[in-house]
Structure formats: C-alpha cells, structure tokens
Design an enzyme around this catalytic site. Sequence first.
Site, PDB file in Angstrom:
ATOM      1  N   ASP A   1       0.937  -0.914  -0.167  1.00  0.00           N
ATOM      2  CA  ASP A   1      -0.283   0.177   0.093  1.00  0.00           C
ATOM      3  C   ASP A   1       0.809   1.249   0.047  1.00  0.00           C
ATOM      4  OD1 ASP A   1      -2.576  -1.734   0.514  1.00  0.00           O
ATOM      5  OD2 ASP A   1      -1.963  -1.589   2.712  1.00  0.00           O
TER       6      ASP A   1
ATOM      7  N   LYS B   1       2.026   2.342  -4.991  1.00  0.00           N
ATOM      8  CA  LYS B   1       2.991   1.813  -6.415  1.00  0.00           C
ATOM      9  C   LYS B   1       2.271   2.163  -7.450  1.00  0.00           C
ATOM     10  CE  LYS B   1       2.762  -2.385  -4.404  1.00  0.00           C
ATOM     11  NZ  LYS B   1       2.847  -1.883  -3.311  1.00  0.00           N
TER      12      LYS B   1
ATOM     13  N   ASN C   1      -5.701 -10.119  -4.307  1.00  0.00           N
ATOM     14  CA  ASN C   1      -5.046  -9.478  -2.552  1.00  0.00           C
ATOM     15  C   ASN C   1      -4.443  -7.803  -2.604  1.00  0.00           C
ATOM     16  OD1 ASN C   1      -3.127 -10.383  -3.908  1.00  0.00           O
ATOM     17  ND2 ASN C   1      -1.430 -11.318  -2.349  1.00  0.00           N
TER      18      ASN C   1
ATOM     19  N   GLY D   1      -4.341  -4.506  -4.304  1.00  0.00           N
ATOM     20  CA  GLY D   1      -5.645  -3.347  -4.489  1.00  0.00           C
ATOM     21  C   GLY D   1      -4.715  -1.753  -5.319  1.00  0.00           C
ATOM     22  N   HIS D   2      -4.859  -1.646  -6.138  1.00  0.00           N
ATOM     23  CA  HIS D   2      -4.476   0.255  -6.293  1.00  0.00           C
ATOM     24  C   HIS D   2      -5.391   0.708  -6.790  1.00  0.00           C
ATOM     25  CE1 HIS D   2      -2.346  -2.181  -9.359  1.00  0.00           C
ATOM     26  NE2 HIS D   2      -3.061  -2.027 -10.361  1.00  0.00           N
TER      27      HIS D   2
ATOM     28  N   GLN E   1       1.884  -5.902  -3.086  1.00  0.00           N
ATOM     29  CA  GLN E   1       2.254  -6.042  -1.775  1.00  0.00           C
ATOM     30  C   GLN E   1       3.407  -5.067  -0.992  1.00  0.00           C
ATOM     31  OE1 GLN E   1       1.261  -9.208  -3.129  1.00  0.00           O
ATOM     32  NE2 GLN E   1      -0.679  -8.309  -3.448  1.00  0.00           N
TER      33      GLN E   1
ATOM     34  N   THR F   1      -9.782  -5.004   0.805  1.00  0.00           N
ATOM     35  CA  THR F   1     -10.734  -5.682   1.770  1.00  0.00           C
ATOM     36  C   THR F   1     -12.159  -4.156   2.997  1.00  0.00           C
ATOM     37  OG1 THR F   1      -9.199  -5.553   3.334  1.00  0.00           O
ATOM     38  CG2 THR F   1      -9.809  -7.122   2.673  1.00  0.00           C
TER      39      THR F   1
ATOM     40  N   LEU G   1       4.150  12.953   0.556  1.00  0.00           N
ATOM     41  CA  LEU G   1       4.162  14.100   1.284  1.00  0.00           C
ATOM     42  C   LEU G   1       3.484  14.519   1.612  1.00  0.00           C
ATOM     43  CD1 LEU G   1       7.233  14.526   2.294  1.00  0.00           C
ATOM     44  CD2 LEU G   1       7.592  15.910  -0.175  1.00  0.00           C
TER      45      LEU G   1
ATOM     46  N   SER H   1       5.528  12.058  -5.078  1.00  0.00           N
ATOM     47  CA  SER H   1       4.052  12.019  -5.402  1.00  0.00           C
ATOM     48  C   SER H   1       3.120  12.934  -4.311  1.00  0.00           C
ATOM     49  CB  SER H   1       3.507  10.468  -5.827  1.00  0.00           C
ATOM     50  OG  SER H   1       1.762  10.790  -5.362  1.00  0.00           O
TER      51      SER H   1
ATOM     52  N   GLY I   1      -0.158  13.938  -4.179  1.00  0.00           N
ATOM     53  CA  GLY I   1      -1.411  13.811  -4.527  1.00  0.00           C
ATOM     54  C   GLY I   1      -1.915  12.616  -5.613  1.00  0.00           C
TER      55      GLY I   1
HETATM   56  P1  IMP Z   1      -3.261 -13.331   1.612  1.00  0.00           P
HETATM   57  O1  IMP Z   1      -2.103 -12.136   1.218  1.00  0.00           O
HETATM   58  O2  IMP Z   1      -4.345 -12.386   1.671  1.00  0.00           O
HETATM   59  O3  IMP Z   1      -2.426 -14.298   2.210  1.00  0.00           O
HETATM   60  O4  IMP Z   1      -2.635 -12.149   2.793  1.00  0.00           O
HETATM   61  C1  IMP Z   1      -1.234 -12.345   4.179  1.00  0.00           C
HETATM   62  C2  IMP Z   1      -0.618 -10.392   4.166  1.00  0.00           C
HETATM   63  O5  IMP Z   1      -0.595  -9.949   3.165  1.00  0.00           O
HETATM   64  C3  IMP Z   1      -1.781 -10.186   5.487  1.00  0.00           C
HETATM   65  O6  IMP Z   1      -1.199  -9.477   6.397  1.00  0.00           O
HETATM   66  C4  IMP Z   1      -2.934  -9.108   3.979  1.00  0.00           C
HETATM   67  O7  IMP Z   1      -2.613  -7.931   5.227  1.00  0.00           O
HETATM   68  C5  IMP Z   1      -0.845  -8.802   3.680  1.00  0.00           C
HETATM   69  N1  IMP Z   1      -1.442  -8.387   2.489  1.00  0.00           N
HETATM   70  C6  IMP Z   1      -2.060  -8.718   1.102  1.00  0.00           C
HETATM   71  N2  IMP Z   1      -1.853  -8.240   0.102  1.00  0.00           N
HETATM   72  C7  IMP Z   1      -1.615  -6.776   0.675  1.00  0.00           C
HETATM   73  C8  IMP Z   1      -1.983  -5.369   0.190  1.00  0.00           C
HETATM   74  O8  IMP Z   1      -1.995  -5.694  -0.995  1.00  0.00           O
HETATM   75  N3  IMP Z   1      -1.438  -4.536   0.461  1.00  0.00           N
HETATM   76  C9  IMP Z   1      -1.301  -4.194   2.327  1.00  0.00           C
HETATM   77  N4  IMP Z   1      -1.287  -5.507   3.089  1.00  0.00           N
HETATM   78  C10 IMP Z   1      -1.479  -6.579   1.332  1.00  0.00           C
END
Ligand code: IMP
Length: 438
Positions: free
Chosen positions: A13, A16, A38, A40-41, A222, A299, A330, A410, A412
């Site tokens: 997060d 990127k 997993n 998300g951006h 990630q 989520t 910033l 960046s 904004g």
């Molecule tokens: P998983 O990737 O869903 O198995 O989650 C494993 C860990 O990675 C957990 O702590 C999630 O919150 C974290 N995680 C997975 N994807 C992201 C992401 O895109 N941003 C931040 N944390 C992530």
Amino acid sequence: MSTLVVVGAQWGDEGKGKVTDYLSARADMVVRYQGGNNAGHTVVVGDQEYRMRLIPSGIFHRKACVIGNGVVLDPAVLVQELDYLTERGVSTEHLRVSGAAHLILPYHIRLDELEEDRRGALRLGTTRRGIGPAYADKSARIGIRVSEYLDGSIFAEKLRRNLEEKNRALSVLHGAPGFDFDAVFDEYQAYAWRIRPLVADTSLLINQAIDRGENVLFEGAQGTLLDLDHGTYPYVTSSHPVAGGACIGAGVGPTRIDRVLGTVKAYTTRVGDGPFPSELTGREGEWIRERGREYGTVTGRPRRCGWLDTVIIRYAARVSGLTHLALTRLDTLAGLDRVRICVAYRRGGEHITDFPQELTCLEACEPIYVDLPGWPAFGEADSLADLPREARVYLDEIAERCRLPIALVSLGRERGQTLAITDVFAPSPTCGNRAVRI
Ligand code: IMP
C-alpha cells in the site's frame, strides 16, 4: 531503453499503483509478476478513479500489459476487471496472461477463510482471497495452470481430483460443505472463453521486448515485509514481492534488470497482524489514517499507521538491491507541527540498525526517532524548489538515512501531482550485457 522493477519497500500500500501508472507513460510494457487479487490499487485518471486488483496499471496508457507466471489468477476476478475496464472505455486488447500462471479456485477462497477463522487470535489477517492456499497447491504440485484450464479435459480431470481432496479437508477439518464438481466446472468454463485469447508465453514476449530495447516496467504487488522469505514471517503473503520475484515471476534473468525503484510512503502503514515498531496507536495514528484515507482497497480494513521507518527501507534496499526511491503521500503529512523518522531500534540495552530477522526480536524493538519540523499545506509544485523548506529537509533526511536518491515524489492522487527528479528509464551504463537489437 531500460528495465525497471517497482517494488513496495514497506508492508504494501505504498502507492505503487500511482507510481507505476505515472511511469507507464514511458514504458513500452508493464508486467505483474506475483500476488493476485489480494493487491489493490487506485489509479486516478482525470476525473475518473479506477480500483484495480489484477491488471497492471499500464492498461490506462494502452501499453502492452502482462500478467506473469508468478501471479495467482482468479478467473472470475479477471473477467470482472475486464468488464469493468471495457464498460469505462479502457481498452484491454494489449493484455496478455501467462499460460503458466496458477488458478485460484473457489476451494482456495473457502479454505483461506476457514483457516483464518480457525487460527483465532493467531490469525494472519489475510485478505481471504485464496492466495495462500493457491500458492500452497502450486508448491505441492497439484495446482492448475491457466494453460491446463483452457484445455477442458485436463481441467476436468485435475479439478475432479482436487475437489475430492479439498472436499474431504473441508468436511473433516472444518465441518464445512464441499463443492459440486459440475457447478464449479460449468462456472469456470464460462470464464475461459474470455481469457483464452489473452494467453501467451509471456516470458518470451517480455524477453523479446527487452531484446528490442524497449522500456519494460515490472510492477510488484504488496511489499518487502510481506515477502514469503524476507518479510515478517508468518505475517506475510505467499509470494515474492522483492525484486528477485520479478525474475522468477516473469521469466527474465537477473542480468536483464537495470534498476529497482523502492516505493515508500512518507509514513508507514500495515494491514493485517504482526509487529510494527513505529506504529502510532493513539490520536496521531488516527489523524494520519483519516487524512490519508488509509483503508484497504480490497478489504476496506483500516490500516495501522505509524512514522516512517528507515530501518525497514534500508532492509528493503538490501534484499531488493534498490537503486532509487519513490516517495509518496508527502502531502498527507502536511499540517503537523513535528514529524518523526525512525532511524534505529532499541532492544533492552542494544542499539539495532539492521532490521532483525527474528519476529520475537522485532516484537521487542522500540523505535529511536529523529524529530524534524513539520510543513504547512502546499499547493501545486512543479519542482522540489516549490515545496516548503521543511518538506525538502524531510526528503533529504530520508535520502541520506537510506543512502539512496529519491527519483520521484508523489504529492497527491492525480497523475499531475508528481515530481520526477531522476529519469529512471535513462539508458543504464550497466546494460552492456544486453542482446543486440533484433
Ligand atoms: P494474503 O496475501 O491474502 O494471504 O494475506 C497475507 C498478508 O498480506 C496479510 O497480512 C494481508 O493483510 C497482507 N496483504 C496482502 N495483500 C496486501 C496488499 O496489497 N497490501 C497490503 N497488505 C497486503
């Protein structure tokens, strides 16, 4: 005429998506190499905001985009994302998906949820998208690759075999109902026709693009501390967000990577559980969360917030070989009287400057801070000179403590709110080992 890997240098997060979207304007090809939905951006283009999970941000620039072999792919999510972009007039014709990527199927998602629930207080805080179980099947050599999925008879055979085992696990370990073969097979066959035209040997495509001297951007998902080997295990994801993951997950050799850009938020956030030395649990943390809208894209979970931690960034520099930093958000810190940077940890009487490998050690670490004056809110900035002096001092302190140049800042959410300080695609003096143009 360079290859660049963009990695998250913290816990994910870091922004990127915005950084890769900005750099995609200069790239010819953008490649995702690990993780799945997993990630998300959010990408802001004009007055439109796009929330993406799988497809690389380069899609908004009509660049060749690749979902590499290291990604775990939920076909239902890919089809949803293709529809989402098509409905908004964004062309997806330049997207290619590796036939060697592994599928996320409904039993992976169900098992991820049930396993998390069963862990109780020891939960990992996963995104419950089936990521861990899908990578586990890949390692156990029972996963189903995209190319196998597209062949109806192989898919049927492997799905039937896997469902026998997974349904037993669901029933015996969790007392949960299993999945019906026909229902899963029919649903996933319906997605296959959308995905089939996109499938290719993407390692070949990427290496050919590098041979042609094109700019190739590898987009990590990630962050470093979520890496399966180098992160805060077991509070990690099941893939390799570090730069080395780009080689495995895209099928390119390490000698073909020119630069690695570590994306760093001006502070630190973390979703999920696990130790976080510079976490702010009081009002300052809440202030940052509200100002920065720090809620998960996938989520919706509130992110834990804390001060910038340079022990972590130096560690990311070590395990990914960072050559530059991109600093995001910033603007979010503007308005504070004082900002802090964690420069080392204290553990008992010990002064720690290198990120500890053991979780028990990290749990016992207390941050050592340097304090700097905050800066007021600022308007448009076309160069570093337009930033408040205190903000520049903050950037200098980070660059010095991390021993890395800041290539991009960046300010904004919008594309225009970006200061490019160094051309990260400039031809590299070290790319003499490149194949000649063919
Ligand atoms: P998983 O990737 O869903 O198995 O989650 C494993 C860990 O990675 C957990 O702590 C999630 O919150 C974290 N995680 C997975 N994807 C992201 C992401 O895109 N941003 C931040 N944390 C992530």
